[in-house]
Design a protein around this motif. Structure first.
Motif, short mmCIF file in Angstrom:
data_model
loop_
_atom_site.label_atom_id
_atom_site.label_comp_id
_atom_site.label_asym_id
_atom_site.label_seq_id
_atom_site.Cartn_x
_atom_site.Cartn_y
_atom_site.Cartn_z
N LYS A 18 24.85 49.70 42.13
CA LYS A 18 24.40 48.50 41.43
C LYS A 18 25.23 48.25 40.17
CE LYS A 18 19.77 48.98 43.35
NZ LYS A 18 18.32 48.96 43.13
N THR A 19 26.46 48.75 40.18
CA THR A 19 27.43 48.44 39.14
C THR A 19 28.23 47.23 39.60
OG1 THR A 19 27.61 50.76 38.50
CG2 THR A 19 29.40 49.30 37.84
N GLY A 20 28.40 46.24 38.72
CA GLY A 20 29.03 45.02 39.19
C GLY A 20 29.91 44.35 38.16
N ILE A 21 30.58 43.30 38.60
CA ILE A 21 31.39 42.47 37.72
C ILE A 21 31.12 41.01 38.07
CG2 ILE A 21 33.40 42.61 39.27
CD1 ILE A 21 35.16 42.37 36.74
N SER A 22 30.88 40.19 37.06
CA SER A 22 30.66 38.76 37.24
C SER A 22 31.88 38.01 36.74
CB SER A 22 29.41 38.29 36.49
OG SER A 22 28.25 38.88 37.03
N ILE A 23 32.38 37.08 37.55
CA ILE A 23 33.57 36.30 37.22
C ILE A 23 33.16 34.83 37.24
CG2 ILE A 23 35.94 35.74 37.86
CD1 ILE A 23 35.90 38.45 39.46
N ASP A 24 33.26 34.18 36.08
CA ASP A 24 32.92 32.77 35.99
C ASP A 24 34.10 31.91 36.44
OD1 ASP A 24 30.46 33.46 35.04
OD2 ASP A 24 30.93 33.07 32.93
N ALA A 25 33.83 30.96 37.32
CA ALA A 25 34.83 30.02 37.81
C ALA A 25 34.10 28.71 38.10
CB ALA A 25 35.53 30.55 39.05
N PRO A 26 34.00 27.82 37.11
CA PRO A 26 33.14 26.64 37.23
C PRO A 26 33.43 25.76 38.45
CG PRO A 26 33.87 26.95 34.97
CD PRO A 26 34.64 27.92 35.79
N ASP A 27 34.71 25.63 38.86
CA ASP A 27 35.04 24.77 39.99
C ASP A 27 35.39 25.58 41.24
OD1 ASP A 27 37.36 25.82 39.02
OD2 ASP A 27 38.51 23.95 39.10
N TRP A 28 34.84 26.78 41.36
CA TRP A 28 35.15 27.68 42.48
C TRP A 28 34.74 27.07 43.82
CZ3 TRP A 28 37.41 32.18 43.84
CH2 TRP A 28 37.00 32.80 45.02
N ARG A 29 35.63 27.21 44.81
CA ARG A 29 35.27 26.90 46.18
C ARG A 29 35.99 27.88 47.10
NH1 ARG A 29 39.12 22.85 44.98
NH2 ARG A 29 40.84 22.71 46.51
N ARG A 30 35.31 28.26 48.16
CA ARG A 30 35.82 29.26 49.08
C ARG A 30 37.05 28.77 49.83
NH1 ARG A 30 32.54 32.89 51.58
NH2 ARG A 30 34.47 33.50 52.65
N SER A 31 37.90 29.72 50.22
CA SER A 31 39.07 29.44 51.06
C SER A 31 39.17 30.54 52.09
CB SER A 31 40.34 29.39 50.20
OG SER A 31 41.49 29.28 51.01
N SER A 32 39.74 30.22 53.26
CA SER A 32 39.80 31.19 54.35
C SER A 32 41.17 31.81 54.54
CB SER A 32 39.36 30.52 55.66
OG SER A 32 40.19 29.40 55.94
N THR A 33 42.13 31.47 53.69
CA THR A 33 43.49 32.00 53.84
C THR A 33 43.80 32.95 52.69
OG1 THR A 33 44.13 29.87 54.80
CG2 THR A 33 45.91 31.39 54.21
N PRO A 34 43.63 34.26 52.89
CA PRO A 34 43.81 35.22 51.78
C PRO A 34 45.27 35.48 51.46
CG PRO A 34 43.30 36.39 53.80
CD PRO A 34 43.23 34.93 54.14
N LEU A 35 45.50 35.89 50.23
CA LEU A 35 46.80 36.41 49.80
C LEU A 35 46.77 37.93 49.93
CD1 LEU A 35 47.14 34.23 46.58
CD2 LEU A 35 48.44 33.92 48.70
N ASP A 36 47.93 38.52 50.18
CA ASP A 36 47.98 39.96 50.42
C ASP A 36 47.86 40.73 49.10
OD1 ASP A 36 48.49 42.35 52.03
OD2 ASP A 36 50.38 42.44 50.92
#
Length: 650
Positions: A18-36
């Motif tokens: 239950k250790t975590g990290i929160s990253i704020d990204a106000p205009d975040w949207r998912r993408s299906s093409t990852p970078l290596d």
């Protein structure tokens, strides 16, 4: 294992602790093409964003086209990155990598509260997450003999993911395999294949005493351990014709500890000549001991060992930190299986010694702690009634004085109940893994008030838990005046922490309809606890035996006002990332009878994460014209990490 979720503001990743990290990204949207991401990760997430806000962290940025590296920390201004491919290594509670292409700026807020990565336009990014926490994968089975233990110690270093100075990084050591005692030797093929031959041998007298003491040094050096008929241990690098002779016990335990400290801290400095370098404050110490970091880094592990042993280490000894953890272990067959858990934290191992503790010594020890650690000079002491007028007899514990050696935190796996240590119950080590597979990311806290005279502690602790719940995913339940069946239900229901405020008598924890003995519950599903009640030591030990990992307890009667001070301080420290033992060591300094409090189970256990990754304790002293602030990290896990204080112009 890592899980992740999208939030209203961005994304959050968390591991099984239950250790975590929160990253704020106000205009975040998912993408299906990852970078290596060419790094070991547990999970990746890809999306598009124009700005990313991380908790305050040290970040190392690598230009994947040119290989140039930039370190951005508390002393850094705005870092402008030209159009290229980048990998950002964010050092936080969860290891985080950020991969992107294009121009960007990296900066921190003026109050050091956030690390910000900004892009000139919405940009595709891939996050890679890896947990800092690992579990043992394999089990080594050996006979209950010194030769069997030597075989096991040789095999345990298979968890190292590398050799040489980089093994000082906690993420490159891994958790050692479990040890099981049986009739035959069984070292899994996966363990044999992963173990590296570094050309170092440790020849140890064929007795458990010597082998237990040798375990941390052998594990870290990745040495081939052999039990022989000899008077004293010998360390060899045969290819270099190098031999180092130790003294027999008991001196061997101090020499082994000194050698491990020397090798480990010099590794921490020399590793900065490699690809994972940090600008450590202690780096100039290498010049003092005349060690060439690049040349040493590129040499073999055996050559590095010889270089370290020939260096004038005494010149820099006082400039390096104290060792973080020591465990005092009765060297018997029953304790063999506990060694891997100590080695995973790089604990030193000493043989246990105690002496009688008379009341005068106990009071002196408590007062020493109080006056060293108290934030204010106490006024006249006022006697207060013991908890619960008319309560039954309280079970007191006869304590002994331990002979403590090197270390800031001390554990005790032997007979007797010493002061100033956490009392290890071996089942605690395995119990902690049982809590990793529970669903959900919330820390579940239950605060129980079963003593009307302790409402002050109850109210203050409740405020602390609710305040922390605004920053961490935490579910806080507050209950009062429970019956025996209700308290049993609390202890048997899966929870992360139970803070019991009440009374404890010889036959158990006081409830509204009598006393509850922990021996009578089916099992404990409470990960950690604080039984802030008179004489709760044996009930706490029983909770660990029945399934808990660790908890705070008392040895005998405690005064209401003093109990409240300890309880409130402990709650705040534990919820802000201090280990259970460290939280207790600091909390009990607030009262004159602090030695009445202790920890049972695995005292190194850390329930909640710190906002700054590593919890820090500081001390302010007047130097005549002004004040001097001294501080240090108090982590007992993740040893080998570095940290940077966020102080203006540092």
């Amino acid at each position: 294992m890592i899980e992740w979720e999208e939030t209203n503001d961005g994304i959050r990743a968390f591991d099984r602790t239950k250790t975590g990290i929160s990253i704020d990204a106000p205009d975040w949207r998912r993408s299906s093409t990852p970078l290596d991401i060419d790094r070991p990760v547990d999970e990746t997430v890809t999306g598009v964003a124009s700005e990313l806000r991380f908790p305050p962290s040290l970040a190392i940025v690598t230009d994947l086209t040119t290989g140039e590296r930039y370190e951005h920390g508390g002393d850094s201004g705005t870092l402008s990155l030209s159009d290229s491919d980048y990998l950002v290594n964010v050092h936080g509670n969860v290891k985080t990598y950020l991969r992107f292409s294009g121009p960007a700026t990296v900066r921190k807020t003026d109050d050091f509260d956030e690390l910000i990565v900004e892009f000139t336009a919405p940009t595709r990014v891939t996050f890679g997450f890896r947990s800092h926490h690992e579990v043992p994968v394999d089990t080594v089975t050996v006979p209950p003999t010194p030769h069997g233990l030597a075989t096991a110690l040789t095999a345990l270093s298979a968890s190292h993911k590398t050799t040489g100075p980089d093994r000082s990084f906690p993420t490159l050591r891994g958790h050692p395999p479990r040890i099981s005692v049986g009739n035959q030797t069984d070292v899994p093929e996966t363990v044999r294949d992963r173990r590296k031959d570094v050309g170092i041998e440790l020849l140890v007298p064929d007795d458990f005493d010597s082998l237990f003491v040798a375990a941390p040094l052998a594990y870290y050096l990745q040495a081939d351990v052999k039990a022989e008929r000899r008077d004293a241990p010998v360390l060899r690098a045969p290819a270099l014709d190098y031999t180092y002779s130790f003294s027999p016990l008991p001196q061997f335990q101090h020499e082994a500890a000194d050698m491990l400290r020397r090798v480990f801290f010099l590794d921490c400095l020399v590793r900065n000549a490699g690809p994972h370098s940090w600008n450590l404050a202690e780096l100039p110490l290498l010049d003092e001991v005349e060690i060439d970091a690049k040349e040493t880094y590129e040499s073999s592990p055996a050559e590095q060992l010889v270089t370290y042993m020939l260096a004038p280490f005494e010149r820099v000894d006082d400039e390096l930190p104290d060792w973080h953890l020591s465990t005092y272990v009765d060297p018997v067959v029953d304790n063999v299986s506990s060694l891997p858990y100590m080695l995973s934290n790089l604990s030193l191992v000493y043989l246990p010694e105690t002496s009688e503790l008379n009341p005068g010594e106990l009071l002196d020890a408590s007062l020493d702690d109080f006056y060293r650690g108290a934030p204010e000079i106490p006024g006249r002491a006022t006697a207060r009634p013991y908890r619960r007028t008319g309560a039954g007899p309280v079970t007191s514990v006869d304590r002994v004085k331990p002979e403590l050696h090197r270390g800031r935190v001390h554990g005790w796996l032997a007979d007797g109940v010493p002061i100033d240590v956490f009392k290890v119950e071996p089942t605690a080590y395995e119990n902690r893994f049982d809590y990793l597979d529970r669903e959900g990311d919330e820390i579940e806290v239950a605060l129980i008030l079963n003593d009307e005279e302790m409402e002050t502690e109850h109210e203050s602790a409740a405020d602390i838990y609710r305040e922390r719940a605004e920053e961490l995913p935490m579910d806080v339940t507050v209950r009062e005046y429970l019956r025996r069946d209700e308290l049993a239900g609390v202890l048997e229901t899966p929870r992360d922490f139970v803070h019991y405020i009440g009374h404890c008598e010889e036959d158990g924890l006081r409830c509204t309809d009598g006393n509850l003995s922990v021996a009578n519950i089916a099992e404990s599903n409470v990960q950690t606890f604080f039984l802030n009640a008179c004489g709760s030591y044996y009930e706490g030990m029983e909770l660990v035996k029945k399934g808990s990992v660790a908890g705070a307890v008392t040895f005998n009667k405690v005064l209401n006002k003093q109990a409240a001070k300890v309880g409130v301080s402990f709650a705040r420290l534990l919820m802000n990332g201090f280990s259970i033992q460290t939280a207790m060591q600091l909390s009990r300094r607030r009262i004159m009878t602090g030695k009445d409090y202790s920890v049972v189970g695995d005292g190194t256990y850390q329930l909640a994460q710190s906002e700054t990754t590593f919890p820090i304790v500081g001390k302010i002293e007047s130097d005549g014209d002004g004040y001097e602030f001294r501080y240090r990290s108090l982590m007992v896990r993740m040893v080998g990490s570095g940290y940077q204080p966020y102080i203006q112009d540092n």
